[in-house]
Design a protein around this motif. Structure first.
Motif, PDB file in Angstrom:
ATOM      1  N   GLN A  24       0.915  -1.371  -0.007  1.00  0.00           N
ATOM      2  CA  GLN A  24       0.087  -0.146  -0.045  1.00  0.00           C
ATOM      3  C   GLN A  24       0.788   1.206   0.223  1.00  0.00           C
ATOM      4  N   THR A  26       1.532   4.845   0.516  1.00  0.00           N
ATOM      5  CA  THR A  26       1.126   6.320   1.131  1.00  0.00           C
ATOM      6  C   THR A  26       2.107   7.315   1.236  1.00  0.00           C
ATOM      7  N   THR A  83      -6.343   3.384  10.981  1.00  0.00           N
ATOM      8  CA  THR A  83      -6.812   2.192  10.098  1.00  0.00           C
ATOM      9  C   THR A  83      -6.962   2.715   8.784  1.00  0.00           C
ATOM     10  N   ALA A  84      -6.790   3.711   8.383  1.00  0.00           N
ATOM     11  CA  ALA A  84      -6.647   4.086   7.035  1.00  0.00           C
ATOM     12  C   ALA A  84      -5.692   5.485   6.774  1.00  0.00           C
ATOM     13  N   ASP A  87      -7.735   7.192   1.336  1.00  0.00           N
ATOM     14  CA  ASP A  87      -8.627   6.223   0.981  1.00  0.00           C
ATOM     15  C   ASP A  87      -8.020   4.707   1.044  1.00  0.00           C
ATOM     16  N   ALA A  88      -6.913   4.645   1.510  1.00  0.00           N
ATOM     17  CA  ALA A  88      -6.079   3.504   1.621  1.00  0.00           C
ATOM     18  C   ALA A  88      -6.214   2.724   3.141  1.00  0.00           C
ATOM     19  N   LYS A  89      -6.705   1.503   3.399  1.00  0.00           N
ATOM     20  CA  LYS A  89      -6.833   0.909   4.488  1.00  0.00           C
ATOM     21  C   LYS A  89      -5.397   0.182   4.856  1.00  0.00           C
TER      22      LYS A  89
END
Length: 160
Positions: A24, A26, A83-84, A87-89
């Motif tokens: 993911q 970020t 948790t996020a 928009d990415a968990k």
């Protein structure tokens, strides 16, 4: 301007945090905003000003965070509630705390598991095992219904 002597500098602590899932992507700013929001929602604005969270770098699946000395426990708790990011968990797990960034980078180089499982003989049969830095070994015992971890004593680990 002269450099402050060590006795007058503010004491800081650095946290090595693992980002799940590792693929993911970020940005550092988005990660900082998520952590700052978590700190503020848990402890309030006054305590967040004392903690002074900051994201120094994001390298692969790890991030290095900075806070004031004595508040590293609060920052670790706040990171576990993220948790996020946008928009990415994601989930953040604290791996290590140190007084220097160099110690965390050393830990980052030696601390991860080896690329694949190796085969070790434990008892009478072959079992897959993962070796970690600092002499930790996870042995996976294959059973009839499921796979489980085997926790070894120092004596058993010497035999492997």
């Amino acid at each position: 301007m002269k450099v402050r002597p060590p006795t007058l500098r503010t004491k800081r602590r650095y946290l090595l945090v693992r980002v799940f899932p590792p693929w993911q992507e970020t940005g550092e700013k988005a990660l900082y905003l998520a952590i700052a929001d978590a700190v503020t929602s848990l402890f309030g604005d006054a305590r967040a000003a004392v903690i002074q969270p900051a994201v120094l770098s994001r390298e692969g699946e790890h991030a290095i965070l900075r806070c004031q000395r004595g508040t590293e426990g609060d920052l670790a708790v706040a990171c576990s509630t993220v948790t996020a990011v946008g928009d990415a968990k994601i989930a953040l797990r604290t791996v290590a705390v140190s007084g220097t960034i160099a110690a965390l980078k050393r830990r980052l180089l030696e601390g991860g598991p080896r690329k694949g499982p190796e085969s070790v003989t434990y008892g009478e049969k072959e079992s897959p095992a993962f070796r970690y830095g600092r002499h930790k070994v996870d042995v996976l015992q294959e059973g009839i219904k499921k796979q489980s971890r085997v926790f070894l004593t120092d004596h058993e680990r010497e035999e492997i």
